[in-house]
Motif scaffolding. Structure first.
Motif, PDB file in Angstrom:
ATOM      1  N   LEU A 136      47.825 -22.483  24.526  1.00 15.78           N
ATOM      2  CA  LEU A 136      46.728 -21.193  24.542  1.00 15.78           C
ATOM      3  C   LEU A 136      47.694 -20.327  25.675  1.00 15.78           C
ATOM      4  O   LEU A 136      47.665 -19.060  25.097  1.00 15.78           O
ATOM      5  CB  LEU A 136      45.663 -21.422  24.915  1.00 15.78           C
ATOM      6  N   LEU A 137      48.161 -20.773  26.577  1.00 16.36           N
ATOM      7  CA  LEU A 137      48.817 -19.984  27.655  1.00 16.36           C
ATOM      8  C   LEU A 137      50.101 -19.283  26.807  1.00 16.36           C
ATOM      9  O   LEU A 137      50.486 -18.139  27.201  1.00 16.36           O
ATOM     10  CB  LEU A 137      49.106 -20.605  28.703  1.00 16.36           C
ATOM     11  N   LEU A 192      52.962 -14.873  24.533  1.00 21.31           N
ATOM     12  CA  LEU A 192      53.813 -14.112  23.376  1.00 21.31           C
ATOM     13  C   LEU A 192      53.165 -12.978  22.791  1.00 21.31           C
ATOM     14  O   LEU A 192      53.670 -12.233  22.415  1.00 21.31           O
ATOM     15  CB  LEU A 192      54.054 -15.169  22.438  1.00 21.31           C
ATOM     16  N   TRP A 193      51.798 -13.077  22.603  1.00 18.60           N
ATOM     17  CA  TRP A 193      50.885 -12.178  21.964  1.00 18.60           C
ATOM     18  C   TRP A 193      49.986 -11.217  22.824  1.00 18.60           C
ATOM     19  O   TRP A 193      50.083  -9.968  22.670  1.00 18.60           O
ATOM     20  CB  TRP A 193      49.814 -12.814  21.247  1.00 18.60           C
ATOM     21  N   SER A 194      49.341 -11.642  23.679  1.00 13.50           N
ATOM     22  CA  SER A 194      48.438 -10.808  24.492  1.00 13.50           C
ATOM     23  C   SER A 194      48.999 -10.090  25.592  1.00 13.50           C
ATOM     24  O   SER A 194      48.725  -9.100  26.009  1.00 13.50           O
ATOM     25  CB  SER A 194      47.329 -11.778  24.873  1.00 13.50           C
ATOM     26  N   GLY A 246      63.550 -15.032  25.966  1.00 13.53           N
ATOM     27  CA  GLY A 246      63.551 -15.291  27.321  1.00 13.53           C
ATOM     28  C   GLY A 246      62.267 -15.810  27.725  1.00 13.53           C
ATOM     29  O   GLY A 246      62.055 -16.623  28.674  1.00 13.53           O
ATOM     30  N   SER A 247      61.262 -15.111  27.279  1.00 10.78           N
ATOM     31  CA  SER A 247      59.996 -15.356  27.549  1.00 10.78           C
ATOM     32  C   SER A 247      59.393 -16.657  26.933  1.00 10.78           C
ATOM     33  O   SER A 247      58.748 -17.531  27.577  1.00 10.78           O
ATOM     34  CB  SER A 247      58.900 -14.322  26.915  1.00 10.78           C
ATOM     35  N   VAL A 248      59.956 -17.018  25.506  1.00 10.55           N
ATOM     36  CA  VAL A 248      59.602 -18.317  25.158  1.00 10.55           C
ATOM     37  C   VAL A 248      60.196 -19.532  25.903  1.00 10.55           C
ATOM     38  O   VAL A 248      59.766 -20.558  26.273  1.00 10.55           O
ATOM     39  CB  VAL A 248      60.203 -18.288  23.716  1.00 10.55           C
ATOM     40  N   THR A 291      54.359 -13.837  35.514  1.00  8.75           N
ATOM     41  CA  THR A 291      55.017 -12.978  36.121  1.00  8.75           C
ATOM     42  C   THR A 291      56.199 -12.281  35.431  1.00  8.75           C
ATOM     43  O   THR A 291      56.612 -11.404  35.433  1.00  8.75           O
ATOM     44  CB  THR A 291      55.673 -13.631  37.453  1.00  8.75           C
ATOM     45  N   TYR A 292      56.791 -13.274  34.644  1.00  6.28           N
ATOM     46  CA  TYR A 292      58.041 -13.084  33.841  1.00  6.28           C
ATOM     47  C   TYR A 292      57.432 -12.091  32.606  1.00  6.28           C
ATOM     48  O   TYR A 292      58.020 -10.781  32.451  1.00  6.28           O
ATOM     49  CB  TYR A 292      58.451 -14.318  33.033  1.00  6.28           C
TER      50      TYR A 292
END
Length: 290
Positions: free
Chosen positions: A96-97, A102-104, A129-131, A175-176
């Motif tokens: 969920l996180l 990725l979306w919210s 990078g987020s993934v 944070t990222y």
């Protein structure tokens, strides 16, 4: 501390906006459908494997011995379901996180942009990078969960260990994502280094808020029979809490970014003026005569 409180209040106000409440829907649906379907089709083999592991492992067989010693042999039947639930909840919350990150979170940061119009976007982060950041942090989180899993079944550790673990994971992921658009990679690293403790405090507080859904499934063994509904309810509460954490991290990080840029601007050397060429008097007379 003032920045923590200020960002908390602003995040609470932002959370009540209908757009922010709507951001909980898609991650909640994705996580619920995925884990609900997975458990529906694999519940029996998973339970068989869990019972075999609990009865044969030297790390968990003591649970059955303790129940027999206290005269609670009738509860042996719920140990394996509780074990599966205890393992499923953190996995579901971690996914969920990831969905929220990725979306919210990008949508929440865009919502916050109107509060920080002076911040230019340096695009120091990316979707890939987020993934990668989320997956690597989640991998460490799951490893820590497996190591500490026996404590999740022992009061009062079931209310202490999850907030610490989820707080660390939330701090790393949020944070990222909060700084991905506006901060450069150097600025993001500087903020995470300078504000590590306040950001970790935000993560732990969010983790403590996340203990409320945890109490839904550890409060009674009878909850096992309602586990699909409990899981769905817990995931929605987690989604609501994570959106709030995204807003809290967003307000804090964007404010910290503004402060960092102001500091760097104040210590930056003044721009160089035009070059001045000194001429001898004879050169001046030669130029004038020409």
């Amino acid at each position: 501390m003032n920045d923590l409180v200020r960002s908390f209040v602003r995040a609470l106000i932002s959370q009540l906006h209908p757009r922010m409440l709507a951001l909980t829907v898609i991650p909640f649906v994705l996580a619920t459908v995925f884990w609900g379907g997975l458990l529906y089709f694999t519940w029996d083999p998973v339970m068989t494997a869990a019972r075999g592991f609990l009865e044969s492992s030297i790390f968990t067989s003591w649970i059955y011995g303790a129940l027999d010693w206290f005269g609670l042999s009738s509860l042996r039947a719920v140990v394996a379901p509780l074990f599966v639930v205890a393992l499923t909840i953190p996995l579901a919350v971690a996914s969920l996180l990831l969905f929220i990150g990725l979306w919210s979170v990008p949508a929440a940061v865009r919502f916050l942009e109107r509060s920080y119009p002076e911040l230019a976007k340096s695009k120091g982060g990316s979707v890939l990078g987020s993934v990668w950041h989320s997956l690597s942090s989640t991998g460490v989180f799951l490893l820590l969960v497996l190591i500490s899993l026996p404590l999740w079944l022992v009061p009062p550790f079931f209310a202490l260990v999850p907030p610490l673990l989820w707080g660390w994971l939330t701090y790393r992921v949020m944070t990222y994502d909060a700084l991905a658009d506006h901060a450069s990679a150097d600025e993001r690293k500087a903020i995470m280094r300078r504000h590590r403790m306040p950001l970790l405090i935000i993560g732990v507080v969010v983790g403590l808020l996340g203990s409320a859904p945890t109490l839904l499934w550890v409060s009674s063994a009878a909850i096992i029979f309602l586990f699909p509904f409990v899981l769905a309810g817990a995931l929605w509460l987690y989604a609501l809490i994570f959106i709030f954490s995204a807003l809290w991290f967003g307000h804090y990080c964007l404010h910290a970014l503004g402060q960092l840029r102001a500091e760097r601007q104040s210590v930056a050397p003044p721009p160089a003026g035009p070059d001045v060429i000194e001429l001898a008097p004879s050169d001046v007379r030669r130029i004038e005569s020409s």
